[in-house]
Design an enzyme around this catalytic site. Structure first.
Site, mmCIF file in Angstrom:
data_model
loop_
_atom_site.group_PDB
_atom_site.id
_atom_site.type_symbol
_atom_site.label_atom_id
_atom_site.label_comp_id
_atom_site.label_asym_id
_atom_site.label_seq_id
_atom_site.Cartn_x
_atom_site.Cartn_y
_atom_site.Cartn_z
ATOM 1 N N TYR A 15 0.823 -1.204 0.000
ATOM 2 C CA TYR A 15 0.000 0.000 0.000
ATOM 3 C C TYR A 15 0.858 1.256 0.000
ATOM 4 O O TYR A 15 1.971 1.245 0.499
ATOM 5 C CB TYR A 15 -0.906 0.024 1.237
ATOM 6 C CG TYR A 15 -1.907 -1.094 1.316
ATOM 7 C CD1 TYR A 15 -2.247 -1.856 0.207
ATOM 8 C CD2 TYR A 15 -2.509 -1.414 2.532
ATOM 9 C CE1 TYR A 15 -3.164 -2.893 0.302
ATOM 10 C CE2 TYR A 15 -3.429 -2.444 2.635
ATOM 11 C CZ TYR A 15 -3.746 -3.192 1.515
ATOM 12 O OH TYR A 15 -4.655 -4.216 1.626
ATOM 13 N N SER B 158 -13.048 -5.629 1.438
ATOM 14 C CA SER B 158 -13.927 -5.037 0.417
ATOM 15 C C SER B 158 -15.392 -5.412 0.619
ATOM 16 O O SER B 158 -16.072 -5.820 -0.323
ATOM 17 C CB SER B 158 -13.474 -5.439 -0.994
ATOM 18 O OG SER B 158 -13.946 -4.521 -1.955
ATOM 19 N N LEU C 114 -17.768 -3.531 0.802
ATOM 20 C CA LEU C 114 -18.582 -2.639 -0.032
ATOM 21 C C LEU C 114 -18.236 -2.777 -1.510
ATOM 22 O O LEU C 114 -18.622 -1.945 -2.326
ATOM 23 C CB LEU C 114 -18.412 -1.182 0.420
ATOM 24 C CG LEU C 114 -18.960 -0.836 1.803
ATOM 25 C CD1 LEU C 114 -18.673 0.617 2.152
ATOM 26 C CD2 LEU C 114 -20.456 -1.120 1.878
ATOM 27 N N GLY D 143 -16.491 0.077 -2.857
ATOM 28 C CA GLY D 143 -17.361 1.250 -2.784
ATOM 29 C C GLY D 143 -18.609 1.133 -3.640
ATOM 30 O O GLY D 143 -19.517 1.963 -3.534
ATOM 31 N N LEU E 148 -21.143 -0.882 -3.530
ATOM 32 C CA LEU E 148 -22.392 -1.134 -2.819
ATOM 33 C C LEU E 148 -22.960 0.107 -2.121
ATOM 34 O O LEU E 148 -24.049 0.043 -1.559
ATOM 35 C CB LEU E 148 -22.208 -2.273 -1.823
ATOM 36 C CG LEU E 148 -22.285 -3.675 -2.445
ATOM 37 C CD1 LEU E 148 -21.716 -4.733 -1.508
ATOM 38 C CD2 LEU E 148 -23.733 -4.009 -2.823
ATOM 39 N N THR E 149 -22.250 1.215 -2.170
ATOM 40 C CA THR E 149 -22.841 2.464 -1.697
ATOM 41 C C THR E 149 -23.832 3.024 -2.712
ATOM 42 O O THR E 149 -24.617 3.917 -2.387
ATOM 43 C CB THR E 149 -21.767 3.539 -1.446
ATOM 44 O OG1 THR E 149 -21.150 3.889 -2.703
ATOM 45 C CG2 THR E 149 -20.709 3.035 -0.476
ATOM 46 N N GLY E 150 -23.751 2.524 -3.942
ATOM 47 C CA GLY E 150 -24.616 3.008 -5.010
ATOM 48 C C GLY E 150 -24.038 4.156 -5.810
ATOM 49 O O GLY E 150 -24.658 4.621 -6.768
ATOM 50 N N LYS E 151 -22.824 4.592 -5.469
ATOM 51 C CA LYS E 151 -22.297 5.798 -6.114
ATOM 52 C C LYS E 151 -21.833 5.589 -7.544
ATOM 53 O O LYS E 151 -21.568 6.572 -8.244
ATOM 54 C CB LYS E 151 -21.167 6.395 -5.271
ATOM 55 C CG LYS E 151 -19.937 5.519 -5.126
ATOM 56 C CD LYS E 151 -18.942 6.176 -4.176
ATOM 57 C CE LYS E 151 -17.734 5.296 -3.897
ATOM 58 N NZ LYS E 151 -16.831 5.910 -2.895
#
Length: 350
Positions: free
Chosen positions: A53, A238, A240, A243, A245-248
Site C-alpha cells: 500500500y 472489500s 462494499l 465502494g 455497494l454504496t450506489g455511487k
C-alpha cells in the site's frame, strides 16, 4: 463495540478492522491521524495494512501507508498496545517488489524487518501473506475454466509453504511477529499450512482475509465452514465491493475523487451489467428499510455466521462514521429475506 476472538491466537479484536490502503494516495498523514484517533475512540482495536500500500500499487507509493502509520506510532509511542496491527508481504507479480518473485523464506525475513522499520514498532501482531505463490481463484478467476488445478505442482508448492512457515516461525521466536495469517487463499491453502505446522511443530495459521460482500460471497459456506471448524479467523475485505455497494457508481457514475474514477484496475472486473442491476436492487432494499446502502451491506456482512472482523476503509470522516455506525445495527428477518431474494437473482455478479 463488540469483540471476537482472533482464531487460535487468544487475541480479542473489534468486529471492525480499520483498513488503511488509501493512506498515501487519497488520504494524507493528517487524514490518517484523524481516522486512527476516531477509530480508537469508538473501541476499534484492529488495524490492517500492507507493504504494497498505498493503492493503486506503484513503485512510488510502495510502503507509504506503513510509513504513515509509523509516523503516528512514533508520535504516540505509549499507545502502541491500544491496537492490534496487521500487515502483509506482497506476493509475486510486481516487478518493483523483489523483482516480482515468489514469497520465500528469505523474503519473509527481509520484509518483516523492512515493515518493522517503516511502522516504527518492535513487533507486528499479525503478519499475512497477501496472496499465495500459486495462482488462486481470486480477482475474477473463480469461475469454471479460469484455472487448471491439475497443472499445479503440489509437491513444489508444499515445499515452498514449508520454507515460508519456517521463516515465519523464526520471526515469531525472535519476537518480531506474534501470529501469521493468509489472504486471498483457499481451503486447501489453509489446510496445507495447518498440516505442515503440525507435522513440523511450526507456527500455526491464525486467520485469512478474503474478498467478501453481497456481490461476492463465494467463500460461503465452504471456506467459512473450514475456518470455523479449524479455529481460523475469517476477515472479509472489500465488504462494499470497492465502494460499489454504496450506489455511487450506478449507471456509470464516477464521482470525482472516487476509487473507480482513478483506479480502473479495481473497477473493471467488478463493473458488470449484473453488478449494476444487483446494486440497484440492494439500494431499493436499503431504502425500504430506512438504511443507507452502505449500512445494509456492512451490517449484513457483520451478521454472517463465522465472520470475525470486517475490514472497512474510508476516504472521509463522514464515510468512516457511517460505516462504523452500521455495526450497531441488527438486521431483522424481513430485511434479511429481501436481501436473500436479491442474492438469489444475482448470486455472483462478478
Amino acid at each position: 463495540m463488540k469483540y471476537s476472538k482472533l482464531g487460535s491466537s487468544g487475541l480479542s479484536v473489534s468486529r471492525i478492522c480499520l483498513g488503511t490502503m488509501t493512506w498515501g494516495t487519497q488520504n494524507s498523514q493528517q487524514d490518517a491521524n484523524e481516522q486512527i484517533e476516531y477509530a480508537l475512540s469508538q473501541g476499534i482495536n484492529f488495524m490492517d495494512t500492507a507493504e504494497m500500500y498505498a493503492v493503486p500499487p506503484t513503485a512510488e507509493t510502495y510502503g507509504s501507508t506503513e510509513t504513515i502509520i509509523g509516523h503516528w506510532i512514533a508520535a504516540n509511542p505509549s499507545r502502541r498496545d491500544e491496537f492490534i496491527l496487521t500487515t502483509k508481504i506482497a506476493g509475486n507479480g510486481l516487478k518493483y517488489i523483489r523483482q516480482g518473485g515468489d514469497i520465500t523464506g528469505e523474503s519473509i525475513i527481509s520484509s518483516v524487518d523492512a515493515s518493522l522499520k517503516r511502522l516504527q514498532t518492535d513487533y507486528i501482531d499479525l503478519y499475512q501473506l497477501h496472496w499465495p505463490n500459486r495462482t488462486s481463484p481470486h480477482f475474477a478467476k473463480h469461475h469454471p475454466g479460469k484455472l487448471k488445478f491439475t497443472d499445479v505442482d503440489i509437491t513444489a508448492q508444499s515445499a515452498q509453504m514449508l520454507e515460508i512457515l519456517q521463516a515465519l516461525d523464526e520471526c515469531v521466536k525472535a519476537g518480531k511477529i506474534r501470529h501469521f495469517g493468509l489472504s486471498d487463499d483457499t481451503p486447501w491453502g489453509i489446510n496445507e499450512y495447518i498440516r505442515l505446522s503440525e507435522k513440523h511443530n511450526l507456527v500455526r495459521v491464525t486467520s485469512i482475509q478474503n474478498e467478501f460482500s453481497l456481490l461476492h460471497s463465494k467463500d460461503w459456506p465452504y471456506l467459512i465452514e473450514n475456518c470455523v471448524n479449524a479455529d481460523i479467523a475469517y476477515l472479509p475485505w472489500s465488504p462494499l465491493a470497492g465502494g460499489a455497494l454504496t450506489g455511487k457508481y450506478i449507471d456509470g457514475l464516477r464521482p470525482s475523487g472516487s476509487r473507480w474514477s482513478t483506479l480502473q484496475r479495481n473497477g473493471l472486473f467488478r463493473d458488470t451489467a449484473q453488478t449494476n442491476a444487483a446494486i440497484k436492487a440492494y439500494v431499493e432494499v436499503a431504502e425500504k428499510h430506512g438504511l443507507t446502502p452502505a449500512q445494509l451491506a456492512l451490517a449484513w456482512c457483520n451478521q454472517v455466521d463465522g465472520v470475525t472482523s470486517t475490514i472497512i476503509g474510508a476516504t472521509s470522516m463522514d464515510q468512516l462514521r457511517e460505516d462504523i455506525s452500521a455495526f450497531e445495527l441488527s438486521l431483522g428477518e424481513s430485511v434479511l429475506e429481501d436481501i436473500a431474494s436479491v442474492q438469489q437473482q444475482y448470486p455472483m455478479p462478478f
